[in-house]
Design a protein around this motif. Structure first.
Motif, short mmCIF file in Angstrom:
data_model
loop_
_atom_site.label_atom_id
_atom_site.label_comp_id
_atom_site.label_asym_id
_atom_site.label_seq_id
_atom_site.Cartn_x
_atom_site.Cartn_y
_atom_site.Cartn_z
N GLU B 173 0.83 -1.22 0.00
CA GLU B 173 0.00 0.00 0.00
C GLU B 173 0.86 1.26 0.00
O GLU B 173 0.66 2.17 -0.80
N MET B 174 1.81 1.27 0.91
CA MET B 174 2.67 2.45 1.03
C MET B 174 3.41 2.70 -0.27
O MET B 174 3.47 3.84 -0.75
N LEU B 175 3.98 1.64 -0.82
CA LEU B 175 4.78 1.81 -2.03
C LEU B 175 3.91 2.25 -3.19
O LEU B 175 4.28 3.11 -3.99
N GLU B 176 2.70 1.68 -3.25
CA GLU B 176 1.78 2.06 -4.33
C GLU B 176 1.35 3.52 -4.20
O GLU B 176 1.12 4.20 -5.21
N ASN B 177 1.29 3.99 -2.94
CA ASN B 177 0.91 5.38 -2.72
C ASN B 177 2.08 6.34 -2.86
O ASN B 177 2.00 7.49 -2.43
N GLY B 178 3.18 5.84 -3.37
CA GLY B 178 4.30 6.72 -3.65
C GLY B 178 5.28 6.90 -2.51
O GLY B 178 6.24 7.66 -2.60
N TYR B 203 9.77 -1.29 -7.16
CA TYR B 203 10.05 0.10 -6.75
C TYR B 203 11.54 0.36 -6.58
O TYR B 203 11.95 1.44 -6.19
N ASN B 204 12.32 -0.70 -6.82
CA ASN B 204 13.77 -0.53 -6.83
C ASN B 204 14.33 -0.01 -5.51
O ASN B 204 15.29 0.74 -5.49
N ILE B 205 13.71 -0.42 -4.40
CA ILE B 205 14.20 0.02 -3.09
C ILE B 205 15.12 -1.07 -2.53
O ILE B 205 14.76 -2.25 -2.57
N PRO B 206 16.31 -0.70 -2.06
CA PRO B 206 17.22 -1.71 -1.51
C PRO B 206 16.56 -2.49 -0.35
O PRO B 206 15.90 -1.89 0.49
#
Lengths: 469, 283
Positions: B173-178, B203-206
């Motif tokens: 949810e958080m990632l989808e919300n930017g 989202y390419n987050i480490p």
């Protein structure tokens, strides 16, 4: 008096019996056999055997005492230069050291020096009652990293000179490779424990559960008041072949397999630490560690145990007696074979099949010997199209170990070579002041006795260094 | 011998202990682990450090009863002694340069995630924590996480407490919300960590994962804890005890790690039952 051409054979447990137990294989000479064997010594003036011993035991002198039944005197002679005779008498490769130089060996079999050393040490351990006493403290403190053969030797030599010595050991039991690596049937652990007790009686502190490089660093040891440090941290890092399938369940490094069995006592009937027992086992490699792993697997109930080695019997680096013993026990030597892949079970219809991921076989290729390589041994080359599969459940990689990088990584200014071995000069001194090193941590995997020799040398250098301070 | 200074059950199968081990207490950092043996013939088990008190010289451990050894450990009382306790082992969790972090813990893994979250909080980073459990009865450390997190999501698989669903739900949810993070650090069951990695990937987050393989010595000697990473297209072997336990989640072969962790499953089940029977008989 006529020369007896052959060594007195070592009494051993019968192969078919010992293959199923972990008790010592070689039972040791009796007093009668020892005296008989000692009588074979020519007592040469130039004493070539002494030069073949990394710690220069006064061999003809101690043998002369054995000859006339003065076993305790013989022990005292050995004790002057060697701190672990009961260990060395069992695990030294005498055939390439002292015994290889024996004059008698030119025409006949050499004197059984190792067997006599073991007899004398065992006799002392059984009969001696006097405990060594801690000498007067000379005011200097030395720290030893690792309680293997080099560390124990260095500690013993320094303690005898009055140094306050602390030995730091990462594992929960002191002894290093003598307790985690070499199996009970070749070196009973009570012998190692006895040697450690002797050191403690000399005033040496043995601190287990301390990982130098993690719990404490070398620099902190100096801060704690130690004036010199000896690093005898061994070559503990196992190597793998980097072939497909090495992550399958049932593939062990020899270090892991032997540590589980020896240190963690998985060989007991109802062990607390698990180990894979039974089935068919392939041990890859041809050194002493490979022999130890193979014979341990056999004793753990394996049906077939193969030694898979890429060269021939002639190049096999293991101690001769171990190879002989292994053969007698039924270890199957698959020489000139090189593994290329380890195969595992995979049920495509059921990802939850509990057998998935376990070893089913080892794919090897046949080799033939070509031209000699840099080591002088003939280089094995693959025979094209000769792949075949050995059906096995367990694969043990015994292809060598490298020095552990923990100390290098946490000690500024400590230089190592390209193999990770700590660089030392002829006195055993590293690139850091007052930091000495020896044994496998310097040379990479070698022998117990060469490590002891290095520990001895470092003790002498440390003594010279601190006496001048 | 190492004294148990305090003992506190966190739920029916998870217990917290403080052990007197001054040298370890002085050195241990979040993410590092210790190895202990309960008794003379005991097995060596690795446990991640759940906190330290250098002044008191104590190290906090939190463990779940999963086998014979942890069952025996759980029966030790305050004032009893452990045979062996060695550490700190492994490499501490990397914290430098991370200003905004998401900590994702699952089950008893939350015990390991907690000191990491606390450390980031102490360093002034913005901490979002997601902690997940099977059900209400086994929720642990909620207050501790509350105290060190700017945002906290408590999840249960069955919805009996907090939000319904597993830890990837709020993360997604958080990632989808930017929302974005400098790093996601996840500690828990392998399967959970695998899914956290999959959730973060688009989202390419480490993502840092904390591995918990079978090991003996913890100093790089046995190689039993080896795992395979894919680095620059090549498969390389690493030892969790000295190279980890933290690894780049995108590189880890989770399926292999899960398979390897099941190597002694039958043995462990048997040992656990035996230990339980032993304590039953004693009663």
């Amino acid at each position: 008096m006529a020369i007896v051409p052959k060594k007195n054979p070592m009494p051993t447990q019968a192969p078919e019996v010992r293959a199923h137990n972990f008790q010592e294989v070689a039972l040791g000479y009796t007093a009668e056999i020892a005296m008989e064997e000692a009588a074979r010594c020519l007592n040469c003036k130039n004493q070539p055997c002494v030069g073949g011993c990394p710690v220069n035991i006064h061999i003809p002198e101690f043998i002369s005492q054995v000859k006339v039944g003065n076993f305790e005197e013989a022990y005292q002679i050995i004790n002057k230069t060697s701190s672990l005779p009961a260990v060395c008498g069992r695990v030294c490769p005498q055939e390439s050291q002292c015994e290889s130089k024996c004059t008698l060996g030119i025409r006949f079999e050499p004197v059984g020096i190792g067997r006599l050393e073991r007899f004398v040490a065992d006799y002392h351990n059984e009969h001696a009652t006097a405990k060594p006493e801690a000498p007067e403290f000379n005011g200097h403190k030395v720290a030893i990293v690792g309680s293997g053969p080099s560390g124990l030797t260095c500690a013993g030599d320094l303690a005898k000179k009055g140094y306050k010595v602390a030995v730091f050991e990462a594992l929960h039991t002191a002894g290093g490779v003598l307790v985690y690596g070499i199996p009970e049937f070749r070196l009973p652990k009570k012998i190692v424990a006895k040697e450690v007790e002797t050191l403690k009686a000399l005033g040496v502190d043995v601190d287990t559960n301390v990982v130098i490089g993690k719990t404490l660093t070398i620099d902190e040891l100096f801060d704690m008041g130690y004036e010199a440090v000896f690093v005898g941290s061994g070559a503990g890092l196992p190597r793998f072949m980097n072939i497909p399938g090495e992550a399958l369940k049932g593939v062990y490094s020899a270090n892991e397999f032997l540590t589980r069995s020896n240190l963690m006592k998985s060989y007991l009937d109802n062990p607390v630490t698990p180990i894979m027992k039974g089935g068919n086992v392939a041990v890859v490699g041809g050194g002493n560690v490979a022999m130890d792993a193979a014979r341990t697997a056999l004793r753990l109930g394996a049906e077939n145990v193969y030694i898979v080695y890429r060269r021939s019997m002639e190049e096999l680096p293991a101690r001769k007696e171990e190879v002989e013993h292994a053969k007698e026990e039924g270890i199957d030597f698959r020489l000139l074979n090189n593994p290329v892949e380890i195969l595992g079970y995979n049920n495509p219809d059921d990802p939850r099949d509990p057998k998935n991921g376990f070893v089913t076989g080892i794919k090897c290729v046949k080799m033939e010997l070509g031209e000699p390589d840099a080591s002088g041994r003939r280089r094995p080359v693959e025979v094209p199209g000769s792949e075949f599969v050995l059906d096995v459940d367990t694969v043990i990689m015994a292809i060598g170990t490298s020095p552990n990088p923990l100390i290098k990584n946490t000690t500024k200014g400590l230089e190592v070579n390209s193999h990770g071995g700590i660089i030392v000069n002829e006195d055993g001194l590293t690139s850091r002041e007052a930091v000495y090193a020896g044994g496998d941590a310097v040379t990479g995997a070698a022998t117990v006795i060469s490590a002891m020799g290095a520990g001895k040398l470092a003790a002498k250098s440390i003594d010279e260094y601190l006496s001048k301070k | 011998m190492y004294k148990i200074v305090s003992r506190k059950p966190l739920n029916t199968t998870v217990t917290q202990m403080e052990i007197e081990a001054p040298l370890v207490a002085k050195k241990a950092k979040p993410g590092q682990f210790i190895i202990l043996r309960v008794d003379e013939e005991g097995e060596r088990i690795p446990l991640t450090v759940a906190g330290t008190n250098p002044e008191k010289g104590t190290v906090k451990i939190i463990f779940q009863i999963v086998g014979g050894t942890t069952e025996k450990l759980n029966h030790k009382k305050e004032g009893d002694y452990l045979q062996d306790f060695v550490g700190p082992l492994g490499v501490a969790t990397h914290t430098e340069g991370i200003k905004k972090v998401c900590i994702v813990g699952g089950g008893v893994g939350c015990a390991i995630a907690m000191p990491v979250a606390q450390e980031f909080h102490r360093l002034g980073a913005e901490v979002t924590s997601i902690i997940g459990f099977r059900n209400k009865d086994i929720v642990i450390l909620e207050d501790e996480f509350k105290a060190c997190s700017d945002k906290l999501y408590v999840m249960t698989d069955d919805g009996s407490y907090g939000r319904h669903g597993n830890v990837t739900v709020p993360l997604k949810e958080m990632l989808e919300n930017g929302e974005t993070f400098d790093e996601i650090i996840t500690i828990g069951p392998l399967i959970m960590m695998k899914f956290v990695v999959a959730t973060a990937k688009p989202y390419n987050i480490p993502v840092t994962v904390s591995m918990n393989p079978i090991m003996i010595d913890g100093t790089g000697m046995c190689g039993g804890c080896r795992l395979t990473l894919t680095q620059d297209g090549k498969r390389v072997t690493k030892f969790a005890c000295v190279d980890g336990p933290d690894f780049n989640g995108y590189e880890v072969d989770f399926d292999e790690a899960m398979s390897r962790n099941r190597m002694y499953m039958d043995f462990e089940r048997h040992a656990y039952e035996e230990a339980c029977n032993l304590f039953k008989e004693a009663k």
